[in-house]
Design an enzyme around this catalytic site. Structure first.
Site, PDB file in Angstrom:
ATOM      1  N   ASP A 155     -38.269   4.101   6.678  1.00  0.00           N
ATOM      2  CA  ASP A 155     -38.492   3.219   7.818  1.00  0.00           C
ATOM      3  C   ASP A 155     -39.449   3.841   8.826  1.00  0.00           C
ATOM      4  O   ASP A 155     -39.895   4.984   8.674  1.00  0.00           O
ATOM      5  CB  ASP A 155     -37.149   2.900   8.494  1.00  0.00           C
ATOM      6  CG  ASP A 155     -36.233   2.086   7.593  1.00  0.00           C
ATOM      7  OD1 ASP A 155     -36.723   1.145   6.952  1.00  0.00           O
ATOM      8  OD2 ASP A 155     -35.034   2.408   7.526  1.00  0.00           O
ATOM      9  N   TYR A 222     -31.898  13.592   1.252  1.00  0.00           N
ATOM     10  CA  TYR A 222     -32.348  13.389   2.633  1.00  0.00           C
ATOM     11  C   TYR A 222     -31.822  14.522   3.505  1.00  0.00           C
ATOM     12  O   TYR A 222     -30.709  15.029   3.290  1.00  0.00           O
ATOM     13  CB  TYR A 222     -31.830  12.059   3.183  1.00  0.00           C
ATOM     14  CG  TYR A 222     -32.604  10.848   2.709  1.00  0.00           C
ATOM     15  CD1 TYR A 222     -33.668  10.351   3.456  1.00  0.00           C
ATOM     16  CD2 TYR A 222     -32.256  10.198   1.528  1.00  0.00           C
ATOM     17  CE1 TYR A 222     -34.379   9.240   3.031  1.00  0.00           C
ATOM     18  CE2 TYR A 222     -32.959   9.082   1.096  1.00  0.00           C
ATOM     19  CZ  TYR A 222     -34.019   8.604   1.853  1.00  0.00           C
ATOM     20  OH  TYR A 222     -34.718   7.509   1.437  1.00  0.00           O
TER      21      TYR A 222
END
Length: 444
Positions: A155, A222
């Protein structure tokens, strides 16, 4: 290269000047017979051919297909006499090239970008710049025919250390060639066209023509970086451990029904909270840099940022680690809570079952490191300056302020904390909004 270009331009100008001195006045041309005119046209063609040969031998950037235009407009009455060399723009013939399916490993700093995926209302996306570079370098004809797949979609504001894409590109070698040392320098070709915050680190031949960077990925990692501040890393670690396994994560994500996501079951392989870099090796410091590491095969929209937000509440002592187990219950409505900010989040690694033969172009990789070092220097100097300022100001406080991590959660921090399970749920908020819209329509 510049000297060769200047010499070529000088030779061209000299030939053109010589040509102009031999122009015949218009009134004399009218007296020529048909045979004489034909001879003069042939003479002009000879001059044109000679100029083309000069350009070919010059080795400059001037295109070898040139046309002398406007010859009929050149006469002694024109003050700005010029001879124009016109480039013929010919489309690249992809039918003459062989193709190779490759993987590209991409690094990008997403702080000032609008996300990875291309958008109709923004050109500040990684995909926009990437396909602009791919088409400008003639590595692909267009996106539709490139069989393109991306491993992950990040994002706005999110970075990646190892994003991977798979794509069909042109090649100078046969597809069955095993010696890749003579292949096109894909990293160099793309990096010279990409902005500094987006770099191609390496490339690898795909194990098969059907290989997909997205669907063949078996593990995505992540990391979320944050300062210790007043957070209890032990409690955060206990809460993170409860995430491991297959669960329904509907309370740890943002609903994405618009894209057809109705299955919220995902598996997390590993979740941990560790100190990455200590400010003082002997003591715990609120300025220690820490990280949340989460590994899984696939993730929901904003799943990592939702998890980190809840872990922060646990680290602050406002929630018990068992809140994670309670929120993993699909029967528990999702309470309202803010997201963790996007800047510290990084797609750190993408793993595949196949052993990929990553090709590192050493010269280009050194350029990437050079640019990254410059970026690190600029930010490290700023951090050191601010650190010295804080070291000078903080001792003057009567009570210490430990809010280093507070700015990593969106919204305004409330003065009175309300436990998560006592907050208004998302379903209740949706009902209230529907009622508000309905009442407004009745009123009007």
């Amino acid at each position: 290269m510049a000297e060769n270009k200047k010499q070529a331009e000088f030779s061209i100008d000299r030939k053109i000047s010589k040509f102009r001195t031999h122009l015949t006045p218009e009134d004399e041309l009218k007296k020529f017979s048909h045979e004489e005119l034909v001879a003069r046209v042939q003479q002009l063609e000879a001059y044109t051919y000679q100029l083309k040969n000069i350009i070919k031998k010059s080795g400059s950037n001037v295109i070898d297909n040139v046309t002398l235009i406007g010859m009929d407009k050149i006469n002694s009455d024109t003050s700005g006499e010029t001879c124009t060399l016109k480039k013929k723009n010919r489309p690249f013939d992809f039918s003459k090239c062989s193709k190779r399916r490759i993987l590209l490993r991409i690094l990008y700093l997403g702080w000032d970008l609008d996300g990875y995926a291309v958008q109709d209302n923004s050109t500040k996306t990684i995909e926009h710049h990437l396909f602009l570079a791919l088409t400008k370098s003639c590595l692909i004809q267009d996106r539709q025919s490139s069989n393109y797949h991306r491993c992950g979609r990040t994002d706005k504001g999110v970075s990646a250390f190892s994003q991977v894409i798979s794509i069909d590109v042109r090649s100078k070698l046969p597809s069955e060639a095993t010696d890749l040392s003579q292949e096109l320098p894909y990293c160099k070709m793309l990096n010279r066209l990409l902005p500094d915050e987006i770099r191609v680190l390496s490339w690898a031949p795909a194990p098969s023509p059907e290989f997909s960077a997205r669907f063949d990925c078996v593990r995505r990692k992540y990391r979320y970086f944050f300062p210790r501040g007043s957070l209890d890393l032990g409690l955060m670690g206990k809460a993170a451990a409860l995430l491991v396994g297959g669960h329904d994560f509907r309370n740890f994500c943002k609903m994405d029904v618009g894209n057809g996501v109705v299955d919220y079951k995902r598996s997390i392989f590993q979740a941990s909270v560790t100190v990455m870099q200590q400010n003082d090796p002997q003591l715990e410091s609120p300025y220690d840099m820490c990280e949340v590491t989460i590994e899984g095969k696939a993730f929901l929209w904003h799943q990592i940022r939702c998890i980190v937000s809840v872990l922060f509440l646990v680290g602050e002592g406002k929630e018990e680690p068992q809140i994670v187990t309670q929120l993993l219950n699909p029967e528990q409505p999702k309470p309202q809570y803010p997201l963790a900010v996007d800047l510290p989040l990084v797609l750190f690694e993408c793993e595949y079952e196949h052993l990929l033969d990553w090709q590192h172009e050493q010269e280009e990789l050194s350029r990437v490191v050079l640019k990254m070092q410059a970026t690190w220097t600029a930010n490290a100097v700023k951090a050191a300056m601010i650190g010295k300022m804080l070291a000078n100001v903080e001792p003057k406080l009567e009570a210490p302020v430990l809010a280093q991590a507070d700015s990593l959660v969106m919204g305004v921090k409330p003065k009175v904390y309300q436990p998560l399970l006592k907050r208004q749920t998302c379903c209740e908020l949706i009902i209230l909004r529907i009622m508000l819209v309905f009442n407004q329509r009745i009123f009007y």
